[in-house]
Design a protein around this motif. Structure first.
Motif, PDB file in Angstrom:
ATOM      1  N   ASP A   1     -45.878 -35.561  -0.752  1.00  0.00           N
ATOM      2  CA  ASP A   1     -44.670 -36.021  -1.433  1.00  0.00           C
ATOM      3  C   ASP A   1     -43.527 -35.026  -1.244  1.00  0.00           C
ATOM      4  OD1 ASP A   1     -46.068 -38.188  -2.286  1.00  0.00           O
ATOM      5  OD2 ASP A   1     -46.576 -37.315  -4.252  1.00  0.00           O
ATOM      6  N   GLN A   2     -43.852 -33.745  -1.272  1.00  0.00           N
ATOM      7  CA  GLN A   2     -42.816 -32.742  -1.080  1.00  0.00           C
ATOM      8  C   GLN A   2     -42.245 -32.793   0.340  1.00  0.00           C
ATOM      9  OE1 GLN A   2     -41.612 -30.879  -3.501  1.00  0.00           O
ATOM     10  NE2 GLN A   2     -40.079 -29.981  -2.122  1.00  0.00           N
ATOM     11  N   ASP A   3     -43.102 -33.069   1.326  1.00  0.00           N
ATOM     12  CA  ASP A   3     -42.619 -33.204   2.703  1.00  0.00           C
ATOM     13  C   ASP A   3     -41.712 -34.414   2.849  1.00  0.00           C
ATOM     14  OD1 ASP A   3     -44.062 -30.961   3.264  1.00  0.00           O
ATOM     15  OD2 ASP A   3     -45.790 -32.055   4.100  1.00  0.00           O
ATOM     16  N   ASP A   4     -42.115 -35.535   2.223  1.00  0.00           N
ATOM     17  CA  ASP A   4     -41.263 -36.728   2.267  1.00  0.00           C
ATOM     18  C   ASP A   4     -39.923 -36.467   1.576  1.00  0.00           C
ATOM     19  OD1 ASP A   4     -43.309 -37.950   3.561  1.00  0.00           O
ATOM     20  OD2 ASP A   4     -44.080 -39.001   1.776  1.00  0.00           O
ATOM     21  N   TYR A   5     -39.984 -35.740   0.495  1.00  0.00           N
ATOM     22  CA  TYR A   5     -38.757 -35.417  -0.238  1.00  0.00           C
ATOM     23  C   TYR A   5     -37.819 -34.560   0.614  1.00  0.00           C
ATOM     24  CZ  TYR A   5     -35.824 -33.308  -3.861  1.00  0.00           C
ATOM     25  OH  TYR A   5     -34.763 -32.874  -4.596  1.00  0.00           O
ATOM     26  N   ASP A   6     -38.344 -33.545   1.286  1.00  0.00           N
ATOM     27  CA  ASP A   6     -37.524 -32.694   2.139  1.00  0.00           C
ATOM     28  C   ASP A   6     -36.989 -33.466   3.335  1.00  0.00           C
ATOM     29  OD1 ASP A   6     -38.111 -30.667   0.405  1.00  0.00           O
ATOM     30  OD2 ASP A   6     -39.739 -29.840   1.630  1.00  0.00           O
ATOM     31  N   HIS A   7     -37.800 -34.378   3.864  1.00  0.00           N
ATOM     32  CA  HIS A   7     -37.359 -35.172   5.004  1.00  0.00           C
ATOM     33  C   HIS A   7     -36.212 -36.103   4.613  1.00  0.00           C
ATOM     34  CE1 HIS A   7     -37.510 -37.322   8.752  1.00  0.00           C
ATOM     35  NE2 HIS A   7     -37.731 -38.468   8.115  1.00  0.00           N
ATOM     36  N   LEU A   8     -36.300 -36.686   3.452  1.00  0.00           N
ATOM     37  CA  LEU A   8     -35.241 -37.584   3.003  1.00  0.00           C
ATOM     38  C   LEU A   8     -33.954 -36.819   2.680  1.00  0.00           C
ATOM     39  CD1 LEU A   8     -37.209 -40.055   0.724  1.00  0.00           C
ATOM     40  CD2 LEU A   8     -36.272 -40.480   2.987  1.00  0.00           C
ATOM     41  N   LEU A   9     -34.094 -35.608   2.189  1.00  0.00           N
ATOM     42  CA  LEU A   9     -32.899 -34.821   1.901  1.00  0.00           C
ATOM     43  C   LEU A   9     -32.103 -34.529   3.170  1.00  0.00           C
ATOM     44  CD1 LEU A   9     -33.926 -32.217  -0.821  1.00  0.00           C
ATOM     45  CD2 LEU A   9     -32.415 -34.171  -1.055  1.00  0.00           C
ATOM     46  N   ARG A  10     -32.778 -34.404   4.295  1.00  0.00           N
ATOM     47  CA  ARG A  10     -32.063 -34.152   5.549  1.00  0.00           C
ATOM     48  C   ARG A  10     -31.330 -35.397   6.035  1.00  0.00           C
ATOM     49  NH1 ARG A  10     -37.300 -32.183   6.923  1.00  0.00           N
ATOM     50  NH2 ARG A  10     -37.520 -29.948   6.494  1.00  0.00           N
ATOM     51  N   ARG A  11     -31.821 -36.569   5.652  1.00  0.00           N
ATOM     52  CA  ARG A  11     -31.223 -37.813   6.123  1.00  0.00           C
ATOM     53  C   ARG A  11     -30.220 -38.412   5.145  1.00  0.00           C
ATOM     54  NH1 ARG A  11     -36.031 -41.722   7.118  1.00  0.00           N
ATOM     55  NH2 ARG A  11     -34.245 -43.082   7.548  1.00  0.00           N
ATOM     56  N   ILE A  12     -30.285 -38.016   3.904  1.00  0.00           N
ATOM     57  CA  ILE A  12     -29.471 -38.687   2.902  1.00  0.00           C
ATOM     58  C   ILE A  12     -28.003 -38.269   3.029  1.00  0.00           C
ATOM     59  CG2 ILE A  12     -29.665 -36.948   1.086  1.00  0.00           C
ATOM     60  CD1 ILE A  12     -29.994 -39.279  -0.891  1.00  0.00           C
ATOM     61  N   ARG A  13     -27.093 -39.156   2.689  1.00  0.00           N
ATOM     62  CA  ARG A  13     -25.659 -38.890   2.686  1.00  0.00           C
ATOM     63  C   ARG A  13     -25.199 -38.716   1.251  1.00  0.00           C
ATOM     64  NH1 ARG A  13     -21.048 -42.049   2.173  1.00  0.00           N
ATOM     65  NH2 ARG A  13     -22.341 -43.910   2.011  1.00  0.00           N
ATOM     66  N   ILE A  14     -24.493 -37.632   0.974  1.00  0.00           N
ATOM     67  CA  ILE A  14     -24.021 -37.359  -0.377  1.00  0.00           C
ATOM     68  C   ILE A  14     -22.896 -38.323  -0.718  1.00  0.00           C
ATOM     69  CG2 ILE A  14     -22.962 -35.637  -1.875  1.00  0.00           C
ATOM     70  CD1 ILE A  14     -24.309 -33.498  -0.219  1.00  0.00           C
ATOM     71  N   VAL A  15     -23.042 -39.023  -1.809  1.00  0.00           N
ATOM     72  CA  VAL A  15     -22.038 -39.990  -2.257  1.00  0.00           C
ATOM     73  C   VAL A  15     -21.102 -39.286  -3.233  1.00  0.00           C
ATOM     74  CG1 VAL A  15     -21.640 -42.189  -3.406  1.00  0.00           C
ATOM     75  CG2 VAL A  15     -23.670 -41.866  -1.972  1.00  0.00           C
ATOM     76  N   PRO A  16     -19.765 -39.272  -2.985  1.00  0.00           N
ATOM     77  CA  PRO A  16     -18.839 -38.603  -3.911  1.00  0.00           C
ATOM     78  C   PRO A  16     -18.791 -39.301  -5.258  1.00  0.00           C
ATOM     79  CG  PRO A  16     -17.631 -39.795  -2.212  1.00  0.00           C
ATOM     80  CD  PRO A  16     -19.068 -39.847  -1.821  1.00  0.00           C
ATOM     81  N   ALA A  17     -18.433 -38.543  -6.277  1.00  0.00           N
ATOM     82  CA  ALA A  17     -18.395 -39.091  -7.632  1.00  0.00           C
ATOM     83  C   ALA A  17     -17.271 -40.091  -7.809  1.00  0.00           C
ATOM     84  CB  ALA A  17     -18.251 -37.954  -8.652  1.00  0.00           C
ATOM     85  N   SER A  18     -16.159 -39.946  -7.075  1.00  0.00           N
ATOM     86  CA  SER A  18     -15.010 -40.826  -7.224  1.00  0.00           C
ATOM     87  C   SER A  18     -14.759 -41.564  -5.920  1.00  0.00           C
ATOM     88  CB  SER A  18     -13.767 -40.022  -7.617  1.00  0.00           C
ATOM     89  OG  SER A  18     -12.618 -40.835  -7.581  1.00  0.00           O
ATOM     90  N   PRO A  19     -14.447 -42.864  -5.971  1.00  0.00           N
ATOM     91  CA  PRO A  19     -14.102 -43.587  -4.731  1.00  0.00           C
ATOM     92  C   PRO A  19     -12.818 -43.083  -4.093  1.00  0.00           C
ATOM     93  CG  PRO A  19     -14.648 -45.102  -6.522  1.00  0.00           C
ATOM     94  CD  PRO A  19     -14.507 -43.751  -7.134  1.00  0.00           C
ATOM     95  N   SER A  20     -11.976 -42.386  -4.844  1.00  0.00           N
ATOM     96  CA  SER A  20     -10.723 -41.868  -4.304  1.00  0.00           C
ATOM     97  C   SER A  20     -10.918 -40.617  -3.461  1.00  0.00           C
ATOM     98  CB  SER A  20      -9.753 -41.558  -5.454  1.00  0.00           C
ATOM     99  OG  SER A  20      -9.547 -42.687  -6.263  1.00  0.00           O
ATOM    100  N   TYR A  21     -12.161 -40.211  -3.263  1.00  0.00           N
ATOM    101  CA  TYR A  21     -12.421 -38.994  -2.488  1.00  0.00           C
ATOM    102  C   TYR A  21     -11.919 -39.124  -1.056  1.00  0.00           C
ATOM    103  CZ  TYR A  21     -15.092 -35.450   0.036  1.00  0.00           C
ATOM    104  OH  TYR A  21     -15.468 -34.408   0.847  1.00  0.00           O
ATOM    105  N   PHE A  22     -11.934 -40.344  -0.517  1.00  0.00           N
ATOM    106  CA  PHE A  22     -11.566 -40.562   0.872  1.00  0.00           C
ATOM    107  C   PHE A  22     -10.063 -40.773   1.048  1.00  0.00           C
ATOM    108  CE2 PHE A  22     -15.942 -41.970   0.318  1.00  0.00           C
ATOM    109  CZ  PHE A  22     -16.587 -41.207   1.277  1.00  0.00           C
ATOM    110  N   THR A  23      -9.285 -40.679   0.002  1.00  0.00           N
ATOM    111  CA  THR A  23      -7.833 -40.748   0.123  1.00  0.00           C
ATOM    112  C   THR A  23      -7.267 -39.351   0.300  1.00  0.00           C
ATOM    113  OG1 THR A  23      -7.493 -40.587  -2.279  1.00  0.00           O
ATOM    114  CG2 THR A  23      -7.794 -42.786  -1.362  1.00  0.00           C
ATOM    115  N   ALA A  24      -5.977 -39.283   0.635  1.00  0.00           N
ATOM    116  CA  ALA A  24      -5.344 -37.974   0.823  1.00  0.00           C
ATOM    117  C   ALA A  24      -5.106 -37.258  -0.499  1.00  0.00           C
ATOM    118  CB  ALA A  24      -4.020 -38.137   1.575  1.00  0.00           C
ATOM    119  N   THR A  25      -4.978 -38.039  -1.591  1.00  0.00           N
ATOM    120  CA  THR A  25      -4.709 -37.467  -2.919  1.00  0.00           C
ATOM    121  C   THR A  25      -5.690 -38.064  -3.927  1.00  0.00           C
ATOM    122  OG1 THR A  25      -3.013 -39.170  -3.239  1.00  0.00           O
ATOM    123  CG2 THR A  25      -2.277 -37.027  -2.439  1.00  0.00           C
ATOM    124  N   PRO A  26      -6.926 -37.603  -3.942  1.00  0.00           N
ATOM    125  CA  PRO A  26      -7.914 -38.224  -4.841  1.00  0.00           C
ATOM    126  C   PRO A  26      -7.609 -38.037  -6.316  1.00  0.00           C
ATOM    127  CG  PRO A  26      -8.819 -36.260  -3.788  1.00  0.00           C
ATOM    128  CD  PRO A  26      -7.513 -36.536  -3.127  1.00  0.00           C
TER     129      PRO A  26
END
Length: 330
Positions: A79-104
């Motif tokens: 389980d720990q190996d699967d957890y580490d493997h998924l951490l390498r593949r996962i994409r961090i989702v920002p807390a606010s949708p405005s993160y991708f704008t120039a002025t979040p």
């Protein structure tokens, strides 16, 4: 077979008689691509499902948290190996949708105020004159606070929402709106600064200060027979121009109090016109300490409003503030 060879010979002869730059096109033969037959290595199987979390309630959280399955308080090595493997593949989702704008941060503030206005727009409102006076932060202060390049037009939209929320009746203003408005107010509200009232001392004197341009006048007004001393000299002796004499005691003349109060003053700086107008303001302010009911009359006479204008200074290369030399006009 003979027909094909003859046909190829004719093509070469025709091509040799054409322009050499165009032979490349005539000799070009289309290539035929044939698909090669491949044998499957084995049956096709679907990938195993990803176990993001062992707790189904955590799927409702804004971010997916990878927690390996635990057994008896300990996690297995697999389980720990699967957890580490998924951490390498996962994409961090920002807390606010405005993160991708120039002025979040600015975008989040604008959306938050818009949602508050839509939520409370049915509440009773007061007119602009009856609404509480508020000094909002300037654009530079707001840009320094959030650290983002906000334009004047965008900040104007933000101020428009703030003013609309401020028009809600003060007795019905929700707590969340109050907290939102407090964030955009200046730390010091200029309209709340009340001037210190002028008091009359035990000798019956009222002291006030008047300023105009670079002139400063400290004025004392007391009940008397109409005497006036400026720097130890009489009014007519100190001011040679009639206009300056009238300006110095214009507050008493406009209210018909020339023969009821004595005035003595100490003036410094500036010219005669600036000193005379500084005396106008100082005498009017000291007179209000004796008779506060004269304020409307003094306001109509223009005695209690300071003139903020200053002399425009001379610029390099010019004769005066804006006058150009004669040779430039030619």
């Amino acid at each position: 077979m003979e027909c094909s060879s003859l046909r190829a010979g004719f093509r070469r002869a025709i091509a040799s008689s054409h322009n050499p730059a165009k032979r490349r096109v005539l000799f070009h033969q289309p290539r035929r691509l044939y698909a090669s037959h491949t044998e499957p290595e084995g049956p096709i199987r679907a990938a195993p499902p990803i176990n993001f979390t062992s707790d189904p309630d955590q799927f409702n959280q804004p971010r997916a948290v990878l927690i390996p399955q635990r057994r008896n308080g300990r996690s297995n090595d697999r389980d720990q190996d699967d957890y580490d493997h998924l951490l390498r593949r996962i994409r961090i989702v920002p807390a606010s949708p405005s993160y991708f704008t120039a002025t979040p941060r600015y975008t989040d503030d604008l959306l938050h105020l818009s949602s508050l206005y839509r939520k409370h727009q049915v509440l009773p409102k007061v007119s602009g004159a009856q609404a509480p006076r508020v000094a909002w932060k300037t654009l530079q202060q707001y840009k320094t606070e959030i650290g983002e390049p906000v334009r004047q037009k965008g900040y104007g939209m933000l101020l428009g929402l703030l003013k609309r929320l401020n028009y809600i009746h003060p007795s019905l203003l929700p707590v969340e709106v109050q907290r939102a408005l407090e964030r955009y107010k200046r730390s010091v509200q200029p309209h709340l600064n009340q001037p210190k009232p002028i008091e009359i001392d035990n000798l019956g004197r009222a002291r006030a200060v008047g300023r105009r341009k670079s002139s400063h006048a400290a004025v004392f007004v007391v009940e008397g027979e109409g005497e006036c001393l400026i720097n130890g000299r009489t009014l007519t002796d100190y001011f040679g121009r009639l206009h300056d004499r009238e300006s110095a005691v214009w507050a008493l003349k406009a209210t018909q109090r020339l023969d009821k109060y004595n005035v003595w003053a100490i003036v410094r700086g500036g010219g005669t016109t600036g000193q005379a107008e500084a005396l106008t303001l100082g005498v009017a302010k000291a007179l209000l300490a004796h008779e506060p009911d004269l304020k409307p009359a003094l306001r109509r006479a223009g005695c209690i409003t300071r003139d903020p204008r200053r002399v425009e200074r001379k610029k390099p290369g010019k004769l005066k503030a804006r006058k150009m030399p004669a040779w430039v006009k030619r």
